[in-house]
Design a protein around this motif. Sequence first.
Motif, short mmCIF file in Angstrom:
data_model
loop_
_atom_site.label_atom_id
_atom_site.label_comp_id
_atom_site.label_asym_id
_atom_site.label_seq_id
_atom_site.Cartn_x
_atom_site.Cartn_y
_atom_site.Cartn_z
N GLN A 1 46.75 93.00 -4.43
CA GLN A 1 46.84 93.02 -2.98
C GLN A 1 48.15 92.36 -2.52
OE1 GLN A 1 43.45 91.15 -1.19
NE2 GLN A 1 42.00 92.07 -2.63
N ARG A 2 48.61 92.81 -1.35
CA ARG A 2 49.60 91.99 -0.66
C ARG A 2 48.98 90.64 -0.34
NH1 ARG A 2 52.04 95.35 4.45
NH2 ARG A 2 53.50 96.72 3.38
N ALA A 3 49.75 89.60 -0.22
CA ALA A 3 49.18 88.30 0.11
C ALA A 3 50.24 87.45 0.82
CB ALA A 3 48.67 87.59 -1.13
N ILE A 4 49.73 86.52 1.62
CA ILE A 4 50.59 85.54 2.28
C ILE A 4 49.90 84.19 2.16
CG2 ILE A 4 49.58 86.04 4.53
CD1 ILE A 4 52.27 85.33 5.77
N SER A 5 50.67 83.18 1.89
CA SER A 5 50.08 81.85 1.73
C SER A 5 49.91 81.18 3.08
CB SER A 5 51.00 81.00 0.84
OG SER A 5 52.18 80.66 1.57
N ASP A 6 49.12 80.11 3.09
CA ASP A 6 49.14 79.21 4.23
C ASP A 6 50.50 78.51 4.24
OD1 ASP A 6 46.58 79.89 4.86
OD2 ASP A 6 45.67 78.16 3.85
N VAL A 7 50.75 77.74 5.29
CA VAL A 7 51.94 76.89 5.29
C VAL A 7 51.68 75.75 4.29
CG1 VAL A 7 53.41 75.38 6.63
CG2 VAL A 7 52.55 77.48 7.64
N LEU A 8 52.47 75.74 3.22
CA LEU A 8 52.26 74.80 2.11
C LEU A 8 53.40 73.80 2.04
CD1 LEU A 8 51.23 77.46 -0.56
CD2 LEU A 8 49.70 76.06 0.84
N ILE A 9 53.17 72.74 1.28
CA ILE A 9 54.20 71.74 1.04
C ILE A 9 54.70 71.94 -0.38
CG2 ILE A 9 54.80 69.32 1.07
CD1 ILE A 9 53.94 70.53 3.78
N LYS B 1 51.04 74.08 25.78
CA LYS B 1 50.92 73.73 24.38
C LYS B 1 50.58 74.98 23.59
CE LYS B 1 47.59 71.12 23.20
NZ LYS B 1 46.76 69.91 23.18
N ALA B 2 50.95 74.99 22.31
CA ALA B 2 50.69 76.13 21.44
C ALA B 2 50.54 75.61 20.02
CB ALA B 2 51.82 77.15 21.52
N TYR B 3 49.65 76.23 19.25
CA TYR B 3 49.49 75.89 17.86
C TYR B 3 48.90 77.08 17.11
CZ TYR B 3 44.84 74.75 19.76
OH TYR B 3 43.65 74.79 20.44
N MET B 4 48.96 77.01 15.77
CA MET B 4 48.46 78.11 14.94
C MET B 4 47.60 77.53 13.84
SD MET B 4 50.59 81.30 13.31
CE MET B 4 51.30 80.40 11.95
N ILE B 5 46.48 78.21 13.56
CA ILE B 5 45.54 77.75 12.54
C ILE B 5 45.25 78.89 11.59
CG2 ILE B 5 44.46 76.05 14.08
CD1 ILE B 5 42.19 78.10 14.45
N ASN B 6 44.66 78.53 10.42
CA ASN B 6 44.21 79.58 9.50
C ASN B 6 42.71 79.78 9.64
OD1 ASN B 6 42.97 77.48 8.16
ND2 ASN B 6 44.31 77.53 6.36
N ASP B 7 42.13 80.63 8.78
CA ASP B 7 40.70 80.96 8.91
C ASP B 7 39.80 79.77 8.64
OD1 ASP B 7 41.29 83.52 9.61
OD2 ASP B 7 41.03 84.37 7.59
N PHE B 8 40.34 78.72 8.01
CA PHE B 8 39.52 77.53 7.74
C PHE B 8 39.75 76.44 8.78
CE2 PHE B 8 37.98 79.09 3.81
CZ PHE B 8 39.00 79.84 3.25
N GLY B 9 40.48 76.78 9.84
CA GLY B 9 40.72 75.81 10.90
C GLY B 9 41.82 74.82 10.61
N ALA B 10 42.58 75.03 9.53
CA ALA B 10 43.67 74.12 9.20
C ALA B 10 44.90 74.47 10.03
CB ALA B 10 44.00 74.19 7.71
N GLN C 1 45.90 85.53 7.77
CA GLN C 1 44.76 84.66 8.04
C GLN C 1 45.03 83.70 9.20
OE1 GLN C 1 46.68 84.74 5.41
NE2 GLN C 1 47.02 82.77 4.41
N PHE C 2 46.08 83.98 10.00
CA PHE C 2 46.49 83.05 11.03
C PHE C 2 46.03 83.51 12.41
CE2 PHE C 2 48.58 81.20 7.73
CZ PHE C 2 49.74 81.80 7.29
N THR C 3 45.72 82.55 13.28
CA THR C 3 45.41 82.81 14.69
C THR C 3 46.33 81.92 15.53
OG1 THR C 3 43.11 83.36 14.24
CG2 THR C 3 43.67 82.77 16.51
N LEU C 4 47.01 82.52 16.51
CA LEU C 4 47.94 81.80 17.37
C LEU C 4 47.27 81.54 18.71
CD1 LEU C 4 50.83 80.74 17.87
CD2 LEU C 4 51.44 83.02 18.69
N LEU C 5 47.34 80.29 19.20
CA LEU C 5 46.73 79.90 20.47
C LEU C 5 47.80 79.31 21.37
CD1 LEU C 5 44.52 78.88 18.01
CD2 LEU C 5 43.07 78.97 20.06
N ALA C 6 47.76 79.67 22.66
CA ALA C 6 48.72 79.17 23.65
C ALA C 6 47.95 78.78 24.91
CB ALA C 6 49.77 80.24 23.98
#
Length: 790
Positions: free
Chosen positions: A130-138, A186-195, A260-265
């Motif tokens: 599959q295509r895939a994209i990671s979360d924002v990682l360190i 304000k604006a922020y973005m989370i993944n499917d696990f709420g991170a 897996q990201f959701t953007l909120l504003a």
Amino acid sequence: MKSIRTKLLALILGVSLVMALLTGYLAQQVGWRVVAGETEKTLETMARESAEKLAMMFEMQWNHLEILAAQPAFIQGDLETQLDILRQERDRLNLDEFAIIDDKGNAFYTDGTEVNLMDRSHIQRSLAGQRAISDVLISRITGEPFVALMVPMETEDGRPALIYLRNDGAMINDLVSEVKTEIQGKAYMINDFGAFQAYPENEEIVYRRETLETQARFFPELKERRNFVREAMKNQQGSGSYWVEEEKYFMGYARVPGTQFTLLAGRLATDAMMPMESFQQTFYPMVWMLIAIAATASMVLANHFSRPILELEQLFARAADGDLTVRAKFNHKDEIQKAGKSFNRMMDQINLLTYYDPVTGLPNHRVIDEDFQKHVEKKENPSLWTLVIVAPDKFGRMNEKYGYLHGNEMLRKIAERIRQIHDQDCFLYRGLSDEFLILCHEGESVAHSLQQATEMLSELQRPFMLENEEQRLAFSVGISVYPDHCRSLKDLMKNAGFAKNIAKERGGRQVQLFDPETMDEVLSQRELEKDLVEALEENQFYLEYQPLVSLKDGEMVGVEALVRWNHPIYGRIPPDEFISLAERSGQIRKIENLVMREACHQHQEWEKMGLNPGIMAINISARHFGAIEFLKDLEAVLEETGIKSSSLEIELTESTVIQDVEGSVEKLRQLQRKQIRISIDDFGTGYSSLSYLVRLPVNTLKIDKSFITNLEYSRQNRDIASTIIAMGRSLGLTLISEGIETEDQLKFIRDEQCPVGQGYYFSKPVRAEKITEMLQDKRFQIKVKEDSGY
């Protein structure tokens, strides 16, 4: 005398004030709801557009990775070759970092770093195909945030592997920050696990991998926000609101497609409602006082001043309905009386402009409607009437060169000359654009009208004196007859206009009588032009190929690609019928791009089969060759199909090249620099001049089949063919004889040492499958008579 302006101003002020107060009152009642709804809608739009923008960026990068993964050089290369290709892409596009990941999760980065990433879920998903994209990682190496995209790739041993692209994680945070700045909230973005994946207000939240759940656990006032975001992730797109302690937030949200990201504003409700609060503070103290004053004043003023205005309005309504005889009569000693006089002058001018041409002073096409009804249609037994339409050819060029004032003066000169020479039994009118209409009573024969039109055309060809300069114009004349050709003025004008257009298309300077058969033929051609569009969309075009045969040993040295059209109704339409239509309608570029693409793909298919198709010759029209997009179209085909440019030959007619010799020479040189061969098709039928031939960077001359046909019986044809062959050989050009059909023709051409032939003697144009069989047979059997008798 009191000013009507003062009266109307008072009336409008009163009514407007009442309306404003009522509107303001209603606005105060519904304003909160409207502002809230609009705020949420705006926030949702901002979130959706930003999510789409981010998704588009990811999609472009995925597509780029898949294109890299599909390259044969990439699939067949070893690890170091693959990394070299990725380094080049990284440096060319200024990307962050690439890596190749094997089936064990070992990542080999282009900077030489090697890390095992098998413990990361996005790596596991992508290795599963599959295509895939990671979360924002360190990053384990740099300690900086990043987001990675990956696609599966084929390997020669069949084991799964990935191409991995690492992007700077600050990119996502910057985009979310732009949203925050634009909405002033304000604006922020989370993944499917709420991170949290992006949180511009406090980037440490992302570094600490905080989630909505952990924040709600330590800060109970954030539970409602957590519940709202949970619903947002289920709904994927929408808007709403939630409370944090005593503060309400309006929020819009949207899922980033494919991730897996959701953007909120969002914005604070107090900030969004600030305009309503300012309005409310000033509204109530004023409303009762103004309503009482304005209501009384508006009733008195409206009753006193509206009557003359309503009367004038009724006059305007009658005029708008088409009554151009209406006039105003007022006894008021104020602006109403002045307005009435202005109205009457306006109606006089409208009447003049409606029925008479302002340039020539002639009655216009509206008058011809009335005259036709009076003199023709209302007669019980109408006799013959003719409508003559006269128009100068290419009159627009005069306007472009000298300006419209000059053009209008010329129209006045034309009108005056027609007025002097047209029959007294005819009525002269100014038509639309640059046309003049002449309606004539012919009794029982149109011969007089034809004679008069011819004489008028002769007079109009004489020069006009304009600004002390002689100027000549060409004219086209169309004639239609009532009732022979039609039963209404509308059709009479349409038919005469059609005849005039036919005269223009046939070169102008002529009189053309309407002919129904010609009209049917032209309309049929126009329908066929429309069908060309559907033919392209529905794949009605296909290719046939005719072999180019070496006359020395019978081997096939190439093929000429020939387009065919299988019309769903009319069947197979010959190219000489639809190519000219395609050029006129502008579809020729799409058709010839289709031919180039299909022919080059087929050439590559033959080579993959281990066959040697030789040269692929493709005909290009004058219109396409002269277009600035031609070279780009050709380069796109070469890149898409992978055909060697030296295997491609572009065939152009003599007339195509000679239209613009300088421009053609430069374009031909560009083609030859790409090692594309150039052929002059149908040579001998056009200019056939050494003076231009020696200047053209061409490789091949194709002798037109008209010189090969019947050369057994025509000394002239044999001499011409021999001359062309000798001339081509002296210039070092390859020569191809078209239209070889008999052994005698073949023997003559071979004796003249023409190296290549083409024609029904070898094969008619056939589909690709038949050419495949011919290529497998290797060569044609060439048999010639020992003595042709020449």
